[in-house]
Design a protein around this motif. Structure first.
Motif, PDB file in Angstrom:
ATOM      1  N   ALA A   1       0.829  -1.203   0.000  1.00 19.80           N
ATOM      2  CA  ALA A   1       0.000   0.000   0.000  1.00 19.80           C
ATOM      3  C   ALA A   1       0.866   1.256   0.000  1.00 19.80           C
ATOM      4  CB  ALA A   1      -0.931  -0.007   1.213  1.00 19.80           C
ATOM      5  N   LEU A   2       1.954   1.241   0.770  1.00 17.33           N
ATOM      6  CA  LEU A   2       2.852   2.395   0.802  1.00 17.33           C
ATOM      7  C   LEU A   2       3.478   2.631  -0.574  1.00 17.33           C
ATOM      8  CD1 LEU A   2       4.457   4.575   2.340  1.00 17.33           C
ATOM      9  CD2 LEU A   2       6.186   2.829   2.812  1.00 17.33           C
ATOM     10  N   ALA A   3       3.940   1.553  -1.225  1.00 21.06           N
ATOM     11  CA  ALA A   3       4.552   1.688  -2.544  1.00 21.06           C
ATOM     12  C   ALA A   3       3.556   2.261  -3.552  1.00 21.06           C
ATOM     13  CB  ALA A   3       5.078   0.335  -3.019  1.00 21.06           C
ATOM     14  N   LEU A   4       2.318   1.757  -3.544  1.00 20.15           N
ATOM     15  CA  LEU A   4       1.294   2.265  -4.462  1.00 20.15           C
ATOM     16  C   LEU A   4       0.958   3.717  -4.163  1.00 20.15           C
ATOM     17  CD1 LEU A   4      -1.110  -0.820  -4.616  1.00 20.15           C
ATOM     18  CD2 LEU A   4       0.390   0.023  -6.440  1.00 20.15           C
ATOM     19  N   LEU A   5       0.884   4.051  -2.878  1.00 16.65           N
ATOM     20  CA  LEU A   5       0.553   5.422  -2.487  1.00 16.65           C
ATOM     21  C   LEU A   5       1.646   6.393  -2.926  1.00 16.65           C
ATOM     22  CD1 LEU A   5      -1.424   7.253  -0.935  1.00 16.65           C
ATOM     23  CD2 LEU A   5      -0.086   6.810   1.124  1.00 16.65           C
ATOM     24  N   VAL A   6       2.893   6.032  -2.681  1.00 18.55           N
ATOM     25  CA  VAL A   6       4.006   6.900  -3.071  1.00 18.55           C
ATOM     26  C   VAL A   6       4.062   7.048  -4.594  1.00 18.55           C
ATOM     27  CG1 VAL A   6       6.522   7.118  -3.124  1.00 18.55           C
ATOM     28  CG2 VAL A   6       5.360   6.432  -1.015  1.00 18.55           C
ATOM     29  N   GLY A   7       3.966   5.913  -5.305  1.00 16.89           N
ATOM     30  CA  GLY A   7       4.025   5.966  -6.762  1.00 16.89           C
ATOM     31  C   GLY A   7       2.874   6.743  -7.368  1.00 16.89           C
ATOM     32  N   GLY A   8       1.651   6.438  -6.918  1.00 20.06           N
ATOM     33  CA  GLY A   8       0.488   7.152  -7.437  1.00 20.06           C
ATOM     34  C   GLY A   8       0.522   8.624  -7.092  1.00 20.06           C
ATOM     35  N   GLY A   9       0.942   8.958  -5.869  1.00 27.63           N
ATOM     36  CA  GLY A   9       1.010  10.358  -5.465  1.00 27.63           C
ATOM     37  C   GLY A   9       1.999  11.157  -6.287  1.00 27.63           C
ATOM     38  N   LEU A  10       3.190  10.596  -6.502  1.00 28.26           N
ATOM     39  CA  LEU A  10       4.203  11.290  -7.302  1.00 28.26           C
ATOM     40  C   LEU A  10       3.745  11.455  -8.747  1.00 28.26           C
ATOM     41  CD1 LEU A  10       7.496   9.656  -5.980  1.00 28.26           C
ATOM     42  CD2 LEU A  10       6.684  11.977  -5.563  1.00 28.26           C
ATOM     43  N   GLU A  11       3.081  10.444  -9.289  1.00 26.66           N
ATOM     44  CA  GLU A  11       2.615  10.522 -10.672  1.00 26.66           C
ATOM     45  C   GLU A  11       1.535  11.585 -10.820  1.00 26.66           C
ATOM     46  OE1 GLU A  11       2.687   9.559 -14.681  1.00 26.66           O
ATOM     47  OE2 GLU A  11       4.020   8.902 -13.076  1.00 26.66           O
ATOM     48  N   LEU A  12       0.604  11.649  -9.871  1.00 25.54           N
ATOM     49  CA  LEU A  12      -0.464  12.647  -9.933  1.00 25.54           C
ATOM     50  C   LEU A  12       0.067  14.061  -9.760  1.00 25.54           C
ATOM     51  CD1 LEU A  12      -3.291  10.872  -7.879  1.00 25.54           C
ATOM     52  CD2 LEU A  12      -3.253  11.306 -10.345  1.00 25.54           C
ATOM     53  N   VAL A  13       1.008  14.221  -8.827  1.00 25.42           N
ATOM     54  CA  VAL A  13       1.574  15.545  -8.596  1.00 25.42           C
ATOM     55  C   VAL A  13       2.340  16.030  -9.818  1.00 25.42           C
ATOM     56  CG1 VAL A  13       3.296  16.817  -7.264  1.00 25.42           C
ATOM     57  CG2 VAL A  13       1.674  15.337  -6.090  1.00 25.42           C
TER      58      VAL A  13
END
Length: 279
Positions: free
Chosen positions: A47-59
């Motif tokens: 979940a942390l990996a998905l959150l970090v990856g998705g957050g960076l991509e969206l930003v």
């Protein structure tokens, strides 16, 4: 497609081996009741990996063009640093990882009053390392690739890694971990050199790095980057059809230094073991 496939396969197998070694040791020592805590740690790490990856991509999607180039360059540099450290760290500890995990498990379950929390934390940090390494690499690859090929390759690599991890755990397969890490590590260093060269180019386009920008040669007419062969070479090795002094210099300097370090002999273990069985 092949590069994200290989990275997800390697990282996925490493994560699967970690979980498999933990599960097997708990089973062998009569502590199988702790497995739900192991899966909680794995889930939180994923979940942390998905959150970090998705957050960076969206930003990054909201950035103006120059800031996107800067973000791509910074992510690429981080990915190169992480990939390099991952290759050399795993090369160093591959022979002792099983013993280290067993010792960490014993400490978590016997040396702490909050055993469930300690076990979850131990699994979380062990798996999260692999997940975050993969996130930054895939971000760098996705930003330098177009179309669905890279995400599809990453998904296929993850699926295969889960399957390989399962058959290793059931005892149906023995993996020559030394050879697997050696050859995939060598390929990853070549890929990292390409990512570094593209990161230098992205920093130039962002206006951050403007030195050594003379074009050394131009293959854009004979082997263009958007052609069938050129796109494969660009995706796998960071090929540029008109490299500058800074991009080609970064590529060659990194590759030479990394390969020299990679082929330096490592201290031989007391009891050599080239294959892994987590039973």
């Amino acid at each position: 497609m092949f590069v994200p496939f290989l990275i997800m396969l390697r990282e996925g197998i490493e994560a699967a081996l970690i979980v498999g070694i933990i599960a097997s040791y708990l089973k062998q020592t009569g502590r199988g009741q702790w497995m739900p805590a192991v899966w909680v740690g794995v889930f939180l790490a994923a979940a942390l990996a998905l959150l970090v990856g998705g957050g960076l991509e969206l930003v990054s999607a909201e950035f103006p063009q120059k800031q996107q180039e800067l973000f791509e360059g910074v992510v690429g540099l981080v990915a190169v640093a992480i990939l390099s450290s991952m290759v050399f760290w795993m090369r160093k500890v591959a022979r002792s990882i099983k013993h280290s995990l067993h010792a960490s498990l014993d400490h978590a379950l016997e040396g702490s009053r909050h055993q469930v929390t300690a076990l979850i934390a131990m699994v979380f940090f062990a798996v999260a390392r692999e997940g975050l390494e993969t996130v930054f690499f895939l971000l760098a690859v996705f930003q330098q690739s177009e179309g669905p090929a890279a995400p599809v390759g990453a998904l296929l690599g993850l699926i295969l890694a889960i399957g390989v991890g399962f058959v290793i755990y059931t005892g149906s397969m023995r993996l020559n971990l030394g050879a697997f890490l050696r050859w995939t590590g060598l390929f990853i260093l070549v890929v990292a050199a390409g990512i570094l060269a593209n990161s230098v180019q992205a920093l130039h386009e962002a206006g951050v790095w403007n030195h050594l920008q003379s074009v050394l040669f131009d293959f854009s007419t004979t082997l263009p980057m958007d052609g069938p062969v050129g796109s494969v070479l660009a995706g796998m090795f960071g090929y540029q059809d008109a490299p500058t002094t800074s991009t080609l210099g970064a590529y060659l300097i990194y590759l030479v230094v990394a390969l020299v370090m990679f082929f330096l002999p490592t201290p031989a273990p007391a009891r050599p073991s080239t294959s892994v069985s987590i039973q």
